[in-house]
Design a protein around this motif. Structure first.
Motif, PDB file in Angstrom:
ATOM      1  N   THR A 123      60.173  -4.588 -23.339  1.00 29.45           N
ATOM      2  CA  THR A 123      59.004  -4.556 -24.223  1.00 29.45           C
ATOM      3  C   THR A 123      59.175  -3.399 -25.209  1.00 29.45           C
ATOM      4  O   THR A 123      59.624  -3.582 -26.330  1.00 29.45           O
ATOM      5  N   ARG A 126      62.763  -2.920 -26.653  1.00 31.15           N
ATOM      6  CA  ARG A 126      63.423  -4.025 -27.333  1.00 31.15           C
ATOM      7  C   ARG A 126      64.055  -3.517 -28.636  1.00 31.15           C
ATOM      8  O   ARG A 126      63.392  -2.925 -29.486  1.00 31.15           O
ATOM      9  N   HIS A 131      69.629  -4.733 -22.714  1.00 30.98           N
ATOM     10  CA  HIS A 131      69.010  -5.269 -21.516  1.00 30.98           C
ATOM     11  C   HIS A 131      70.059  -5.976 -20.655  1.00 30.98           C
ATOM     12  O   HIS A 131      70.615  -7.006 -21.049  1.00 30.98           O
ATOM     13  N   ASP A 236      72.049  -2.374 -30.184  1.00 31.10           N
ATOM     14  CA  ASP A 236      70.726  -1.897 -29.772  1.00 31.10           C
ATOM     15  C   ASP A 236      70.729  -0.558 -29.038  1.00 31.10           C
ATOM     16  O   ASP A 236      69.875   0.294 -29.277  1.00 31.10           O
TER      17      ASP A 236
END
Length: 273
Positions: A123, A126, A131, A236
């Motif tokens: 959440t 992100r 992940h 990310d």
């Protein structure tokens, strides 16, 4: 013209990377726009590292030449005001000697890679962490990461479009540790190849999942073949966290020596014509 060193923090998600490009917004363009808003002049900046699309920074460094001798605090505050609403912030500004170069004066660059290791979807993280749902053995990843430390040919772990003249780099440090749901990888070197950190972390994930052993990292290095690399980790989770430099006095002295040698060579050339 006074030269300023700016230490920059940014969220890389909205940008096509650090470097100014025609095909999308960049962090460099945001800072240059802010400098123009502050000084009413076109200012071109130089960065310590060209982070890729989506890569973040908490300690990127750039330099800028301004026509006026502004207090460093004023430069920091003004640039931050004009960067709004972009997620780019100058953490610190410092006036330097004119020979300082954010890229070429650097002696070490440090990166951190954040993995959120849990089954539920992300959440708040992100776009800010990788992940990974499968359980990772951080201790095994750390042991395997030591295979990267030292001087190696990193052909396997660089992008096929990497423009570096040599694939050889010396990795000074590589650690992996678990912090609750997070697996944190940190490494440092004078310089890195294009996609090197993400390529190494992607292969270490295979070790963490038990699919590779440390020896597989060694074999991948020795293969000197991009096909031997594991899946590359996404942008990310990658952060440029720190850029180190020699003491200012030493850097300035070396710059002045280079200027003197170039002047002497030029004088010698002129006398011979």
């Amino acid at each position: 013209m006074p030269r300023y060193k700016l230490t920059v923090d940014y969220d890389g998600r909205p940008y096509c990377g650090w470097q100014r490009q025609a095909n999308g917004p960049s962090v460099q363009a945001v800072i240059e726009r802010a400098l123009k808003g502050f000084t009413s002049e076109d200012v071109s900046i130089g960065g310590a590292g060209r982070t890729d699309t989506g890569v973040h920074a908490t300690g990127q460094v750039c330099h800028a030449d301004l026509s006026k001798d502004w207090p460093a605090e004023t430069v920091m505050r003004a640039v931050n005001f004009h960067c709004l609403p972009d997620p780019v912030v100058v953490l610190h500004a410092e006036q330097m000697h004119n020979g300082f170069d954010a890229r070429f004066s650097a002696i070490r660059r440090s990166y951190r890679y954040r993995i959120r290791n849990r089954v539920p979807a992300l959440t708040h993280d992100r776009g800010l962490a990788w992940h990974v749902k499968s359980e990772l053995d951080a201790e095994a990843m750390h042991a395997a990461a030591q295979e990267f430390v030292g001087h190696h040919d990193f052909t396997t772990f660089r992008h096929t479009r990497c423009q570096a003249k040599s694939p050889e780099k010396t990795l000074e440090h590589f650690s992996v540790r678990r912090e609750g749901e997070y697996v944190i990888a940190e490494c440092a070197s004078r310089s890195f190849l294009h996609n090197q950190v993400r390529s190494m972390v992607g292969s270490l994930r295979l070790v963490g999942e038990g699919k590779w052993q440390p020896g597989d990292i060694t074999r991948a290095l020795e293969a000197r073949d991009r096909q031997a690399c594991g899946p590359v980790a996404p942008a990310d989770g990658l952060y440029l966290t720190r850029v180190d430099y020699r003491p200012v006095e030493i850097d300035q002295e070396e710059w002045q020596d280079k200027k003197a040698r170039k002047a002497a060579m030029a004088a010698g050339d002129d006398s011979g014509t």
